[in-house]
Scaffold this motif. Sequence first.
Motif, short mmCIF file in Angstrom:
data_model
loop_
_atom_site.label_atom_id
_atom_site.label_comp_id
_atom_site.label_asym_id
_atom_site.label_seq_id
_atom_site.Cartn_x
_atom_site.Cartn_y
_atom_site.Cartn_z
N ALA A 1 -1.62 5.49 -13.54
CA ALA A 1 -1.79 5.21 -12.11
C ALA A 1 -3.18 4.70 -11.76
O ALA A 1 -3.35 3.99 -10.76
N THR B 1 0.84 -1.21 0.00
CA THR B 1 0.00 0.00 0.00
C THR B 1 0.87 1.25 0.00
O THR B 1 0.60 2.22 -0.73
N VAL C 1 2.25 1.88 -3.49
CA VAL C 1 1.25 2.41 -4.43
C VAL C 1 1.00 3.90 -4.16
O VAL C 1 0.97 4.72 -5.09
N LEU D 1 -4.58 -2.56 -6.64
CA LEU D 1 -3.57 -2.79 -5.61
C LEU D 1 -3.77 -2.00 -4.32
O LEU D 1 -2.95 -2.11 -3.41
N LEU D 2 -4.84 -1.21 -4.22
CA LEU D 2 -5.01 -0.36 -3.04
C LEU D 2 -6.29 -0.73 -2.28
O LEU D 2 -7.37 -0.23 -2.58
N LEU E 1 -3.62 0.89 -11.36
CA LEU E 1 -2.83 0.42 -10.22
C LEU E 1 -3.58 0.64 -8.91
O LEU E 1 -3.57 -0.21 -8.02
N VAL E 2 -4.24 1.79 -8.80
CA VAL E 2 -5.06 2.07 -7.61
C VAL E 2 -6.23 1.09 -7.54
O VAL E 2 -6.54 0.54 -6.47
#
Length: 425
Positions: free
Chosen positions: A184, A17, A20, A191-192, A187-188
């Motif tokens: 981005a 986290t 990211v 992976l977040l 990815l958020v």
Amino acid sequence: MQTASWVKNRFHYGWITLAVVFLIMLITAGTRATPSVMMVPLEHDFGWSRATVSAALSINLALFGLMGPFAAAAMQRFGVRRTVMSALSVLAVGVGLSSLMSQTWHMILIWGLLVGAATGATSMTLGATVVNRWFKERRGFAMGVLTASSATGQLLFLPLMAAIVERYGWRPIVLLVAGAAVIAIPLVAFLLPERPASVGLRPFGESPDVPLDHSVSQANPITIAFAALKKASGSRDFWLLFLSFFICGASTNGYIGTHFIAMCGDYGLSEVKGASILASMGVLDLIGTTFSGWLSDRFNNRVLLFWYYGLRGLALIFLPWAFGIQYFGLPIFAFFYGLDWVATVPPTVRLTTDVFGSRDAPVVFGWIVAGHQLGAAFAALGAGLLRNSLGSYTVATMISGGLCVAGAILVLRIHRKPKLQAAMA
């Protein structure tokens, strides 16, 4: 979150986290650095004065700060992922459209309003929210790493952007920054996680006896933000933190971050040279801010802030003479100022958490960040006006340095118990 399930037995997912969010804040830093390399080209292309460009950037800086507490409240109500993805989408569209601008109101609308509002949700308040959710231990170090992303953003983006501007003009760099924001977003999405409990974890360092926290606020974000302000505004510590961060913003983003490359031009240095010096300060700040996070877990944060503000003030007071000292002047300034660029953030976050508690701290810190950016807006506009009227940045530099010295004295009063209370404790 299959990725979270895969890694949680190998190491704590809080570090993924952190990575990211580091990337998100890095892109935000690159976006925020872009106007500093655009200032002179816009002056040449459209005849816009530095005061005009500075006015748009001062709106950007003020909105960036004022959005902080509402962004933190939106993360409590709607979730970190949805808030950040929305902000990145606005950022990508706004920055991309700025390649078409030709009027001053275009600059004000896009770089002042849209970019200012979007970056307010993807910077320091995002970092404070994630660190308070995911880390019980090593909070200072984690916040230091995230804050250092600002330095890394300058390191990666500024020299490249300056070189592109010098060869191809300013429009390609805004498309480059918009593309980074687009990359981005997925990815958020993947992976977040919202919080440790979303993947069956507790915050890093928390006792296994503590139950998992699945709580989500149902209150309106505006209500959350203003309730936090009402509660915090009755505390002297809040106003000391707010004022000290006002000075921090005035002496970093607002003055050096906005005007340093243009100032170098006044002394005959190219944009690439100015950007390279700024990037070298970014490398030093990467070291200084990460180390500051480590120190804030171990030492008195008021004393740390005293040294940070004091040394920054002395470096700024030295700056006008640095340009006149061949070979060694600017490297000396870059070394001391660079190590100190945003080293103030980890101790400030730590003090905010100590005073207001981990649950309220992100939103309260959002209001403190608003002070930081109001200071930045004040310095960006004020320095531009002083440069226009006086023909140099010397007076603005002296004012900025003097404010930092005053800030060094103010921070010693933060979270300080009365002598009688301290003796009884």
